[in-house]
Design a protein around this motif. Structure first.
Motif, PDB file in Angstrom:
ATOM      1  N   TYR A   1      13.918  17.483  -3.231  1.00 31.52           N
ATOM      2  CA  TYR A   1      14.137  15.999  -3.221  1.00 31.52           C
ATOM      3  C   TYR A   1      12.772  15.471  -3.629  1.00 31.52           C
ATOM      4  N   GLY A   2      12.637  14.147  -4.133  1.00 33.14           N
ATOM      5  CA  GLY A   2      11.420  13.813  -4.343  1.00 33.14           C
ATOM      6  C   GLY A   2      11.232  12.692  -3.426  1.00 33.14           C
ATOM      7  N   ILE A   3       9.917  12.376  -3.427  1.00 36.94           N
ATOM      8  CA  ILE A   3       9.140  11.270  -2.666  1.00 36.94           C
ATOM      9  C   ILE A   3       8.498  10.595  -3.537  1.00 36.94           C
ATOM     10  N   ALA A   4       8.660   8.978  -3.385  1.00 41.09           N
ATOM     11  CA  ALA A   4       7.676   8.207  -4.231  1.00 41.09           C
ATOM     12  C   ALA A   4       7.180   7.382  -2.959  1.00 41.09           C
ATOM     13  N   VAL A   5       5.947   6.985  -3.448  1.00 38.17           N
ATOM     14  CA  VAL A   5       4.986   6.242  -2.383  1.00 38.17           C
ATOM     15  C   VAL A   5       4.337   5.220  -3.257  1.00 38.17           C
ATOM     16  N   VAL A   6       4.769   3.906  -3.058  1.00 40.65           N
ATOM     17  CA  VAL A   6       4.060   2.711  -3.843  1.00 40.65           C
ATOM     18  C   VAL A   6       2.838   2.470  -3.080  1.00 40.65           C
ATOM     19  N   THR A   7       1.749   2.391  -3.554  1.00 45.38           N
ATOM     20  CA  THR A   7       0.488   2.328  -2.952  1.00 45.38           C
ATOM     21  C   THR A   7      -0.137   1.022  -3.804  1.00 45.38           C
ATOM     22  N   GLU A   8      -1.385   0.394  -3.134  1.00 46.66           N
ATOM     23  CA  GLU A   8      -1.778  -0.723  -4.010  1.00 46.66           C
ATOM     24  C   GLU A   8      -2.288  -0.397  -5.250  1.00 46.66           C
ATOM     25  N   ASP A   9      -2.648   1.130  -5.771  1.00 48.67           N
ATOM     26  CA  ASP A   9      -3.086   1.291  -6.765  1.00 48.67           C
ATOM     27  C   ASP A   9      -2.060   2.021  -7.758  1.00 48.67           C
ATOM     28  N   GLY A  10      -0.907   2.000  -7.300  1.00 49.09           N
ATOM     29  CA  GLY A  10       0.040   2.625  -8.171  1.00 49.09           C
ATOM     30  C   GLY A  10       1.232   3.204  -7.409  1.00 49.09           C
ATOM     31  N   VAL A  11       1.805   4.377  -8.282  1.00 50.46           N
ATOM     32  CA  VAL A  11       2.826   4.996  -7.387  1.00 50.46           C
ATOM     33  C   VAL A  11       2.569   6.512  -7.406  1.00 50.46           C
ATOM     34  N   LEU A  12       2.673   7.109  -6.326  1.00 53.64           N
ATOM     35  CA  LEU A  12       2.516   8.569  -6.435  1.00 53.64           C
ATOM     36  C   LEU A  12       3.899   9.167  -6.083  1.00 53.64           C
ATOM     37  N   VAL A  13       4.080  10.526  -6.890  1.00 51.21           N
ATOM     38  CA  VAL A  13       5.151  11.036  -6.702  1.00 51.21           C
ATOM     39  C   VAL A  13       4.788  12.570  -6.407  1.00 51.21           C
ATOM     40  N   HIS A  14       5.887  13.032  -5.349  1.00 51.54           N
ATOM     41  CA  HIS A  14       5.808  14.171  -4.823  1.00 51.54           C
ATOM     42  C   HIS A  14       7.246  15.121  -4.993  1.00 51.54           C
ATOM     43  N   THR A  15       7.248  16.288  -5.033  1.00 54.00           N
ATOM     44  CA  THR A  15       8.490  16.936  -4.782  1.00 54.00           C
ATOM     45  C   THR A  15       8.546  17.876  -3.956  1.00 54.00           C
ATOM     46  N   GLU A  16       9.513  17.829  -2.917  1.00 49.29           N
ATOM     47  CA  GLU A  16       9.407  18.767  -1.820  1.00 49.29           C
ATOM     48  C   GLU A  16      10.782  19.749  -2.164  1.00 49.29           C
ATOM     49  N   ASP A  17      10.019  20.997  -2.093  1.00 48.15           N
ATOM     50  CA  ASP A  17      11.004  22.021  -2.287  1.00 48.15           C
ATOM     51  C   ASP A  17      11.543  22.557  -0.542  1.00 48.15           C
ATOM     52  N   TYR A  18      12.281  21.922  -0.075  1.00 41.32           N
ATOM     53  CA  TYR A  18      12.479  21.773   1.338  1.00 41.32           C
ATOM     54  C   TYR A  18      12.939  23.327   1.831  1.00 41.32           C
ATOM     55  N   GLU A  19      13.279  24.114   1.059  1.00 41.31           N
ATOM     56  CA  GLU A  19      14.049  25.503   1.457  1.00 41.31           C
ATOM     57  C   GLU A  19      12.982  26.604   1.359  1.00 41.31           C
ATOM     58  N   ILE A  20      11.702  26.114   0.758  1.00 38.56           N
ATOM     59  CA  ILE A  20      10.872  27.290   0.615  1.00 38.56           C
ATOM     60  C   ILE A  20      10.222  27.764   1.948  1.00 38.56           C
ATOM     61  N   ALA A  21       9.594  26.595   2.725  1.00 35.72           N
ATOM     62  CA  ALA A  21       8.765  27.005   3.882  1.00 35.72           C
ATOM     63  C   ALA A  21       9.503  27.729   4.834  1.00 35.72           C
ATOM     64  N   ARG A  22       8.836  28.861   5.280  1.00 33.35           N
ATOM     65  CA  ARG A  22       9.512  29.699   6.217  1.00 33.35           C
ATOM     66  C   ARG A  22       9.095  29.500   7.719  1.00 33.35           C
ATOM     67  N   ARG A  23       8.168  28.637   7.810  1.00 33.20           N
ATOM     68  CA  ARG A  23       7.603  28.402   9.241  1.00 33.20           C
ATOM     69  C   ARG A  23       6.799  26.923   9.156  1.00 33.20           C
ATOM     70  N   ASP A  24       6.861  26.386  10.425  1.00 31.52           N
ATOM     71  CA  ASP A  24       6.097  25.111  10.400  1.00 31.52           C
ATOM     72  C   ASP A  24       4.761  25.405  10.031  1.00 31.52           C
ATOM     73  N   ALA A  25       4.126  24.229   9.612  1.00 28.15           N
ATOM     74  CA  ALA A  25       2.637  24.413   9.336  1.00 28.15           C
ATOM     75  C   ALA A  25       1.908  25.061  10.582  1.00 28.15           C
ATOM     76  N   THR A  26       0.913  25.800   9.899  1.00 24.76           N
ATOM     77  CA  THR A  26       0.157  26.492  10.837  1.00 24.76           C
ATOM     78  C   THR A  26      -1.099  26.458  10.296  1.00 24.76           C
ATOM     79  N   VAL A  27      -2.382  26.682  11.154  1.00 25.74           N
ATOM     80  CA  VAL A  27      -3.767  26.834  10.883  1.00 25.74           C
ATOM     81  C   VAL A  27      -3.740  28.176   9.790  1.00 25.74           C
ATOM     82  N   ALA A  28      -4.456  28.051   8.746  1.00 23.27           N
ATOM     83  CA  ALA A  28      -4.606  29.158   7.745  1.00 23.27           C
ATOM     84  C   ALA A  28      -5.773  30.174   8.448  1.00 23.27           C
TER      85      ALA A  28
END
Ligand SMILES: [Fe+2]
Length: 268
Positions: free
Chosen positions: A241-268
């Motif tokens: 799915y996509g994520i759009a964030v409107v900021t005071e400078d413009g628009v940020l667009v992210h793509t979230e491949d939500y089924e790829i991550a195999r674990r929660d965020a951990t310290v590398a």
């Protein structure tokens, strides 16, 4: 700051049915759980059409049960695989314009989101109806919404890309009246970004100087190469799915491949 989540091309099917072996219900259920977990603060979750694969009532009912589980509020428009009357019969609280098209404008403090109904039907005349259309009524409505935005940045959400994307099969069924669409929006300097679906692929760039983003489906995706002989071929790649964030400078667009991550965020 306004955060918007974008899902496109859900292709919900009747119970017990899959698409190339994938279950659209489970794929979207996972996406909704992911949004509730990480983006419960989003201002809207926007669905840009191809809500169902066959346009049948049962699939819309299954979809509604899932969308009702979202924590953020939702906003919906339709695509070429949808049936406008069936959708409106099930989603009884869906917003439409005064002409009955599934279009709406949503005002946030820093932007106006405009959802467009590009369904080229009725009549449901395939394959012609797989292309998109913004008829004179819908374009006039868009023109007014852009004028009424009072110079607020405007973000457009529509199923069909209004320009070529490089996939020759899909380009044949893009928005049919591309020139009229751009003629309309170029009258308004506040159009900042176009979000679309239809292609089932992550694509970004600009057309006529206006940036665009197209997102993958939660289910089946468009295969490479660009000139595949059969435009209906699909591949099993991770849901997104996509994520759009409107900021005071413009628009940020992210793509979230939500089924790829195999674990929660951990310290590398
Ligand atoms: Fe689709």
């Amino acid at each position: 700051m306004t955060k918007l989540i974008i899902f496109t091309d859900l292709h919900m099917v009747p119970e017990g049915t899959t698409i190339i072996g994938l279950d659209p219900y489970q794929r979207l259920a996972n996406g909704i759980e992911h949004v509730n977990r990480y983006h419960a603060d989003a201002e809207r979750v926007i669905f840009t059409g191809d809500l169902t694969h066959y346009g049948d009532r049962g699939s819309y009912e299954r979809l509604k049960r899932l969308i009702d589980q979202l924590i953020p509020p939702s906003a919906i428009t339709i695509g070429n695989h949808d049936r406008r009357e069936v959708f409106l019969d099930v989603f009884t609280d869906a917003e439409t314009d005064t002409g009955g098209f599934v279009q709406q404008a949503i005002d946030f403090p820093d932007c106006r989101a405009i959802l467009l109904d590009t369904l080229f039907a009725p009549p449901y005349d395939y394959p012609n109806s797989h292309a998109g259309l913004l008829c004179a009524k819908r374009l006039a409505w868009l023109d007014r919404q852009l004028a009424d935005a009072a110079n607020k940045p405007a973000l457009l959400f529509m199923h069909h890309p209004p320009h070529r994307t490089g996939f020759s099969g899909m380009d044949l069924i893009r928005l049919a009246n591309e020139a009229e669409f751009y003629e309309c929006i170029k009258r308004h300097p506040n159009v900042r970004h176009i979000f679309a679906g239809h292609v089932h692929r992550t694509i970004s760039g600009s057309s006529r100087g206006i940036p665009f983003s197209i997102f993958k489906s939660p289910v089946h995706q468009q295969p490479m190469p660009f000139d595949a002989p059969d435009a209906s071929l699909s591949v099993d790649e991770p849901a997104a799915y996509g994520i759009a964030v409107v900021t005071e400078d413009g628009v940020l667009v992210h793509t979230e491949d939500y089924e790829i991550a195999r674990r929660d965020a951990t310290v590398a």
